[in-house]
Motif scaffolding. Structure first.
Motif, PDB file in Angstrom:
ATOM      1  N   ILE A 100       0.763  -1.175   0.081  1.00 60.57           N
ATOM      2  CA  ILE A 100      -0.026   0.013  -0.048  1.00 60.57           C
ATOM      3  C   ILE A 100       0.846   1.353  -0.125  1.00 60.57           C
ATOM      4  O   ILE A 100       0.534   2.339  -0.655  1.00 60.57           O
ATOM      5  N   GLN A 101       1.895   1.251   0.661  1.00 61.44           N
ATOM      6  CA  GLN A 101       2.855   2.425   0.709  1.00 61.44           C
ATOM      7  C   GLN A 101       3.846   2.550  -0.569  1.00 61.44           C
ATOM      8  O   GLN A 101       4.863   3.284  -0.513  1.00 61.44           O
ATOM      9  N   ASP A 102       3.669   1.776  -1.421  1.00 61.83           N
ATOM     10  CA  ASP A 102       4.240   1.825  -2.898  1.00 61.83           C
ATOM     11  C   ASP A 102       5.807   1.505  -2.779  1.00 61.83           C
ATOM     12  O   ASP A 102       6.393   2.290  -3.312  1.00 61.83           O
ATOM     13  N   ILE A 103       6.213   0.837  -1.606  1.00 61.07           N
ATOM     14  CA  ILE A 103       7.750   0.548  -1.604  1.00 61.07           C
ATOM     15  C   ILE A 103       7.957  -0.734  -2.103  1.00 61.07           C
ATOM     16  O   ILE A 103       9.171  -0.972  -1.992  1.00 61.07           O
ATOM     17  N   ILE A 104       7.147  -1.763  -2.069  1.00 66.65           N
ATOM     18  CA  ILE A 104       7.517  -3.178  -2.429  1.00 66.65           C
ATOM     19  C   ILE A 104       8.213  -3.272  -3.852  1.00 66.65           C
ATOM     20  O   ILE A 104       9.562  -3.927  -3.787  1.00 66.65           O
ATOM     21  N   LEU A 105       7.749  -2.438  -4.865  1.00 63.93           N
ATOM     22  CA  LEU A 105       8.504  -2.557  -6.140  1.00 63.93           C
ATOM     23  C   LEU A 105      10.118  -2.223  -5.999  1.00 63.93           C
ATOM     24  O   LEU A 105      11.036  -2.677  -6.423  1.00 63.93           O
ATOM     25  N   GLU A 106      10.191  -0.978  -5.270  1.00 67.09           N
ATOM     26  CA  GLU A 106      11.270  -0.475  -5.102  1.00 67.09           C
ATOM     27  C   GLU A 106      12.354  -1.375  -4.411  1.00 67.09           C
ATOM     28  O   GLU A 106      13.513  -1.443  -4.808  1.00 67.09           O
ATOM     29  N   LYS A 107      12.102  -2.030  -3.471  1.00 71.21           N
ATOM     30  CA  LYS A 107      12.865  -2.924  -2.621  1.00 71.21           C
ATOM     31  C   LYS A 107      13.035  -4.213  -3.346  1.00 71.21           C
ATOM     32  O   LYS A 107      14.402  -4.649  -3.320  1.00 71.21           O
ATOM     33  N   LEU A 108      12.126  -4.558  -4.073  1.00 72.66           N
ATOM     34  CA  LEU A 108      12.423  -5.826  -4.734  1.00 72.66           C
ATOM     35  C   LEU A 108      13.699  -5.498  -6.054  1.00 72.66           C
ATOM     36  O   LEU A 108      14.504  -6.226  -6.008  1.00 72.66           O
ATOM     37  N   GLU A 109      13.114  -4.522  -6.694  1.00 68.67           N
ATOM     38  CA  GLU A 109      14.212  -4.197  -7.722  1.00 68.67           C
ATOM     39  C   GLU A 109      15.581  -4.251  -7.116  1.00 68.67           C
ATOM     40  O   GLU A 109      16.780  -4.383  -7.837  1.00 68.67           O
ATOM     41  N   ALA A 110      15.753  -3.404  -5.983  1.00 75.32           N
ATOM     42  CA  ALA A 110      17.012  -3.237  -5.578  1.00 75.32           C
ATOM     43  C   ALA A 110      17.969  -4.127  -5.130  1.00 75.32           C
ATOM     44  O   ALA A 110      18.913  -4.570  -5.274  1.00 75.32           O
ATOM     45  N   ALA A 111      16.806  -5.120  -4.537  1.00 76.80           N
ATOM     46  CA  ALA A 111      17.633  -6.415  -4.161  1.00 76.80           C
ATOM     47  C   ALA A 111      17.963  -7.606  -5.196  1.00 76.80           C
ATOM     48  O   ALA A 111      19.081  -8.088  -5.388  1.00 76.80           O
ATOM     49  N   LEU A 112      17.195  -7.195  -6.229  1.00 78.16           N
ATOM     50  CA  LEU A 112      17.615  -8.405  -7.683  1.00 78.16           C
ATOM     51  C   LEU A 112      18.587  -7.699  -8.143  1.00 78.16           C
ATOM     52  O   LEU A 112      19.542  -8.368  -8.934  1.00 78.16           O
ATOM     53  N   HIS A 113      18.720  -6.368  -8.330  1.00 77.86           N
ATOM     54  CA  HIS A 113      19.980  -5.764  -8.839  1.00 77.86           C
ATOM     55  C   HIS A 113      21.335  -6.107  -8.033  1.00 77.86           C
ATOM     56  O   HIS A 113      22.293  -6.425  -8.746  1.00 77.86           O
ATOM     57  N   LYS A 114      21.009  -5.945  -6.710  1.00 79.40           N
ATOM     58  CA  LYS A 114      22.047  -6.000  -5.799  1.00 79.40           C
ATOM     59  C   LYS A 114      22.586  -7.491  -6.050  1.00 79.40           C
ATOM     60  O   LYS A 114      24.010  -7.811  -5.867  1.00 79.40           O
ATOM     61  N   TYR A 115      21.711  -8.452  -6.095  1.00 79.78           N
ATOM     62  CA  TYR A 115      22.258 -10.029  -6.265  1.00 79.78           C
ATOM     63  C   TYR A 115      22.608 -10.594  -7.662  1.00 79.78           C
ATOM     64  O   TYR A 115      22.496 -11.713  -7.913  1.00 79.78           O
ATOM     65  N   ASP A 116      22.013  -9.549  -8.541  1.00 79.96           N
ATOM     66  CA  ASP A 116      22.305 -10.024 -10.129  1.00 79.96           C
ATOM     67  C   ASP A 116      21.319 -11.134 -10.296  1.00 79.96           C
ATOM     68  O   ASP A 116      21.695 -12.191 -10.716  1.00 79.96           O
ATOM     69  N   LEU A 117      20.120 -11.013  -9.884  1.00 79.54           N
ATOM     70  CA  LEU A 117      19.162 -11.891  -9.790  1.00 79.54           C
ATOM     71  C   LEU A 117      17.977 -11.601 -10.897  1.00 79.54           C
ATOM     72  O   LEU A 117      17.356 -10.542 -10.981  1.00 79.54           O
ATOM     73  N   ASP A 118      17.292 -12.771 -11.680  1.00 81.57           N
ATOM     74  CA  ASP A 118      16.289 -12.439 -12.308  1.00 81.57           C
ATOM     75  C   ASP A 118      15.116 -12.657 -11.278  1.00 81.57           C
ATOM     76  O   ASP A 118      15.010 -13.539 -10.669  1.00 81.57           O
ATOM     77  N   GLY A 119      13.993 -11.844 -11.929  1.00 87.13           N
ATOM     78  CA  GLY A 119      12.634 -11.895 -11.033  1.00 87.13           C
ATOM     79  C   GLY A 119      11.973 -13.289 -10.911  1.00 87.13           C
ATOM     80  O   GLY A 119      11.224 -13.468 -10.023  1.00 87.13           O
ATOM     81  N   ARG A 120      12.324 -14.212 -11.820  1.00 82.59           N
ATOM     82  CA  ARG A 120      11.521 -15.406 -11.999  1.00 82.59           C
ATOM     83  C   ARG A 120      11.786 -16.559 -10.551  1.00 82.59           C
ATOM     84  O   ARG A 120      11.159 -17.478 -10.548  1.00 82.59           O
ATOM     85  N   TYR A 121      12.827 -16.108  -9.942  1.00 80.94           N
ATOM     86  CA  TYR A 121      13.352 -16.766  -8.781  1.00 80.94           C
ATOM     87  C   TYR A 121      12.649 -16.270  -7.653  1.00 80.94           C
ATOM     88  O   TYR A 121      12.995 -16.901  -6.544  1.00 80.94           O
ATOM     89  N   ILE A 122      11.948 -15.351  -7.661  1.00 81.61           N
ATOM     90  CA  ILE A 122      11.266 -14.807  -6.491  1.00 81.61           C
ATOM     91  C   ILE A 122       9.781 -15.142  -6.614  1.00 81.61           C
ATOM     92  O   ILE A 122       9.185 -14.630  -7.576  1.00 81.61           O
ATOM     93  N   GLU A 123       8.989 -15.530  -5.590  1.00 84.52           N
ATOM     94  CA  GLU A 123       7.638 -15.543  -5.660  1.00 84.52           C
ATOM     95  C   GLU A 123       7.097 -14.570  -4.208  1.00 84.52           C
ATOM     96  O   GLU A 123       7.547 -14.546  -3.081  1.00 84.52           O
ATOM     97  N   VAL A 124       6.270 -13.421  -4.834  1.00 86.10           N
ATOM     98  CA  VAL A 124       5.887 -12.574  -3.489  1.00 86.10           C
ATOM     99  C   VAL A 124       4.588 -13.341  -3.021  1.00 86.10           C
ATOM    100  O   VAL A 124       3.379 -13.498  -3.660  1.00 86.10           O
ATOM    101  N   GLU A 125       4.529 -13.337  -1.777  1.00 83.18           N
ATOM    102  CA  GLU A 125       3.257 -13.987  -1.151  1.00 83.18           C
ATOM    103  C   GLU A 125       2.511 -13.067  -0.622  1.00 83.18           C
ATOM    104  O   GLU A 125       3.218 -12.291   0.426  1.00 83.18           O
TER     105      GLU A 125
END
Length: 818
Positions: A664-689
């Protein structure tokens, strides 16, 4: 000696009977180029005028532009011919008969007037193109040969018949190429060719008429004799320069007129486009209020026709209540030439023709010229905007299922009540049995159960009693009263009405509740304190048993003290590195192969010891600590996924539990993208519950955030399905990939009980119908695993396969499992 036959003043012969003595001529390249340039200029002006004939709605303007264009093309082609004749030098002085010279203008003028209106259109059939080509060729050819007949000199000339015929055929072909080329360029897919089609067409047209002239000149032979001597008024060849100069000046005059008309038409087109395309209505009004001009948009807004508006006073659009105020503003403007409303956007009501009042935004600006004044009035219909604002207000402030005010509206009303009343009661109500109803019947029955409770409580509402609904079965009252007796009466009536339960489809569903009461000002002086204390009182009521209520007690009890301790220690848990993640594997129901793991948070505190997530997560949610904790979970979960990849595992996802606040506070996408970039990870390895609670907050950004998660290639899972709000509409409305059956359904599942297995089977089928993968949590026996596999549940998770484990243990388990 005479060669050939005379037709219409010209001599024609075949190539076998030509004079042996003839004059050899040569061309001046400068004059040849000048002839082409004059034809190019005339063609460009003519095409511009032709376009104006189709754009202008007034007959006089269309006729004027058609005549100007025809005159420009005729004079240009005529001038091109005589400049071309001047360019051809045979060493003799040549004069021209004035009558025939002027007559040569006639055919090209007639053909130009016929062809130009057709050329002004954006499209033409092949039949029209061929007809225009014939007419233009006849016009140019007629002009050329009458011009040749106008030669008056002590000389003879004869045309070679075959080349004469060829010149006419060439004239038709070249005219067709130019005209057909125009339409191909106008409608060309390449933007450069389409944008500059008029220039390229002018070049084609100029090339064709110039080529016609010089091809026809190849058909003529000059030889000694006197056949070209003409009686009457003749003009010497060197005097033709003056005539051509006058023609060019006329052409330049036409250019200036056409250029002015083009700019005027472009301005008119822009204004017309703005007024036509704009959804804002516009009007010009004189100082008496008479409408001088109205746009089509204004007619659509008001329901009046343009004719009705133009014959009316602006008063017809003003509701009776604001006419006097409007006249006052105008009088103020006339008297002091200043008004507080001029140039300002104001929101008022407008009366349509059908007497319907609609909200509008109006702007009135005066334009003074001399002693006259007109008002430019802009009117924007706000009906759709107000409708959207109201729909947004409903979404943000009312529960979607029951239509009752939500928590946000509760806080707003509570603040208002606090400002206007000396004593208030805040009553928090919680009703039970929803989970059992969902399990025993279906989710629609659960929804009906919630709605009927809402209707029951709504019957208590009045001007001093406000009702709110938040959560699945959590409600609250704000009651303005100075008597505790009113609360006791409310609870008594509520008990009486719940004794019969809720009737749905002829089934009586039991209804029990608990309530907590906080009193203003004894138990709090602001909305947050009163809401918190009523919840604390409700918790005490639950300990007393069903259908009871409790007042808030100001002393801190043991339960409250522990909550305070947890919140305090939790604020330092991250910096002390007290939080950790454990991972519970998920396996394929058929092969039992590893396909992922769910990341679960654990907390061990030096003072409190091990604290269960079920105890500290709600406190983290309420205090806002879930935001930094949730960000840490995302980072550590992505780190673990990177570790698995580095060890050769590929076909898996790491499931991360995400708080509704993060979405709701619009921060989920920012944190996900930062972590994926930090660990050089494709989004398909993450499932958001996410849980069903996400949809109870009334946020308008949920769908945007969930779509954004999908865009970065992560998958979405709906966790704990069946334990919350019980509405399946969001399964269809939101882009979920996975549906997780809550462990409470599985752990107690009796596979021999048709009701229990039917509920699980229904959830699986529903998920499959929505193209979702099904995960069953809490699988602890082989019997459950086999049953779920047979029912089509693709993914299993539970103690039967593996307990939640730390990262090193997970890696060891994977080695052993492989």
């Amino acid at each position: 000696m005479i060669y050939g036959e005379n037709y219409f003043g010209l001599w024609f012969s075949n190539s076998n009977a030509l004079p042996t003595e003839m004059y050899e001529g040569s061309y001046s390249l400068l004059l040849v180029f000048l002839s082409f340039f004059i034809a190019l200029l005339a063609s460009y002006v003519a095409l511009t005028s032709a376009r104006l004939t189709t754009k202008n709605n007034q007959t006089f303007q269309r006729v004027l532009h058609a005549n100007l264009g025809g005159a420009a093309l005729a004079i240009g082609v005529w001038s091109m011919h005589y400049i071309g004749m001047l360019a051809y030098n045979i060493g003799l002085e040549i004069s021209y008969n004035v009558e025939l010279t002027l007559l040569s203008l006639l055919p090209i003028s007639i053909s130009s007037l016929i062809v130009l209106p057709i050329l002004g259109k954006a499209r033409a059939s092949q039949g029209k193109i061929i007809l225009c080509s014939l007419i233009l060729a006849l016009g140019v050819g007629g002009m050329h040969y009458i011009g040749m007949a106008s030669i008056s000199a002590d000389i003879s000339m004869v045309h070679i018949s075959s080349l004469f015929i060829f010149s006419l055929i060439a004239a038709v072909i070249l005219a067709y190429v130019a005209i057909d080329g125009r339409y191909r360029l106008i409608n060309h897919a390449h933007p450069f060719l389409s944008k500059h089609s008029k220039l390229f067409t002018s070049a084609l047209l100029a090339t064709s008429v110039t080529a016609m002239h010089y091809i026809a000149m190849e058909a003529v032979i000059f030889y000694p004799g006197s056949l070209c001597v003409k009686e009457g008024l003749n003009i010497a060849g060197n005097e033709v320069h003056f005539t051509i100069l006058i023609s060019i000046l006329i052409l330049l005059g036409v250019i200036i007129i056409v250029d002015w008309a083009t700019k005027a038409q472009e301005s008119a087109d822009i204004l017309s486009s703005v007024l036509t395309v704009s959804s804002t209505g516009h009007a010009l009004v004189d100082k008496q209020g008479n409408i001088l001009f109205a746009s089509q948009a204004l007619a659509q807004i008001t329901g009046y026709s343009l004719e009705e508006l133009s014959a009316s006073n602006i008063d017809i659009l003003l509701p009776q209540g604001i006419r006097a105020q409007h006249h006052h503003y105008l009088e103020e403007e006339h008297s002091v030439k200043s008004s507080n409303i001029m140039g300002e956007n104001r929101e008022v009501d407008l009366r349509r023709k059908d007497d319907l009042l609609i909200p509008i935004e109006i702007n009135v600006s005066p334009i003074r010229k001399g002693g006259n004044i007109v008002y430019v009035t802009s009117i924007k219909d706000l009906s759709e905007q107000k409708k959207r604002e109201y729909e947004k207000f409903k979404v943000e402030n009312f529960n979607k299922l029951t239509g009752i005010s939500n928590r946000r509206m509760l806080r707003t009303k509570l603040t208002e009540f606090l400002e206007s009343h000396e004593k208030l009661f805040v009553v928090n109500l919680y009703f039970h049995n929803l989970t059992n109803i969902n399990k025993s019947y279906n989710f629609e029955t659960g929804n009906q159960f919630i709605k009927q409770i809402g209707e029951l409580l709504h019957s208590f509402e009045n001007e001093n009693c406000f009702l709110a609904h938040f959560g699945a079965l959590e409600f609250a009252f704000i009651i303005a009263s100075d008597k505790n007796y009113d609360i006791e009466l409310l609870m008594s009536e509520l008990r009486n009405k719940t004794q019969t339960g809720i009737i749905i489809d002829a089934k009586e569903l039991p209804l029990t509740f608990n309530a907590g009461v906080a009193i203003y000002p004894q138990n709090g002086i602001n909305a947050e304190q009163l809401e918190t204390n009523s919840l604390t009182a409700m918790a005490r009521s639950i300990n007393k048993g069903p259908n009871t209520y409790s007042y808030h007690i100001d002393h801190i009890n043991e339960h409250t003290q522990r909550q305070y301790d947890i919140e305090y220690e939790l604020r330092h848990a991250l910096e002390k590195s007290e939080l950790s993640l454990v991972f519970q594997p998920k396996v394929d129901s058929t092969t039992h192969g590893f396909i992922g793991a769910e990341a679960l948070i654990r907390w061990t505190n030096e003072k409190l010891g091990f604290v269960s997530p079920t105890e500290f997560i709600p406190i983290a949610e309420k205090s806002g600590l879930i935001i930094p904790i949730g960000s840490w979970i995302i980072d550590q979960g992505c780190k673990q996924a990177r570790n698995l990849l580095d060890r050769g595992y590929d076909n898996f996802t790491v499931a991360l539990n995400v708080s509704p606040r993060q979405v709701i506070q619009d921060i989920i996408l920012e944190k996900l993208e930062a972590a994926l970039h930090k660990y050089d990870l494709d989004g398909r390895y993450i499932e958001v519950e996410v849980t069903e609670g996400l949809f109870l907050e009334g946020s308008t950004t949920v769908d945007v955030q969930l779509e954004a998660i999908k865009i970065i290639n992560a998958s979405l899972a709906l966790d704990d399905f069946g334990t919350g709000y019980s509405s399946i509409s969001y399964l269809r409305d939101y882009p979920f990939d996975t549906l997780k059956i809550d462990q409470s359904f599985i752990r107690t599942l009796d596979i021999h009980d048709p009701d229990a297995t039917g509920l699980v089977r229904a959830i699986v089928k529903m998920g499959h119908a929505l193209n979702m993968k099904i995960v069953a949590e809490g699988v602890e026996t082989k019997e459950h695993a086999d049953f779920l596999k047979e029912e089509g549940c693709q993914i299993l998770q539970g103690y039967y396969f593996a307990k939640p484990m730390a990262e090193p243990d997970l890696l060891n388990w994977l080695k052993a499992h492989d």
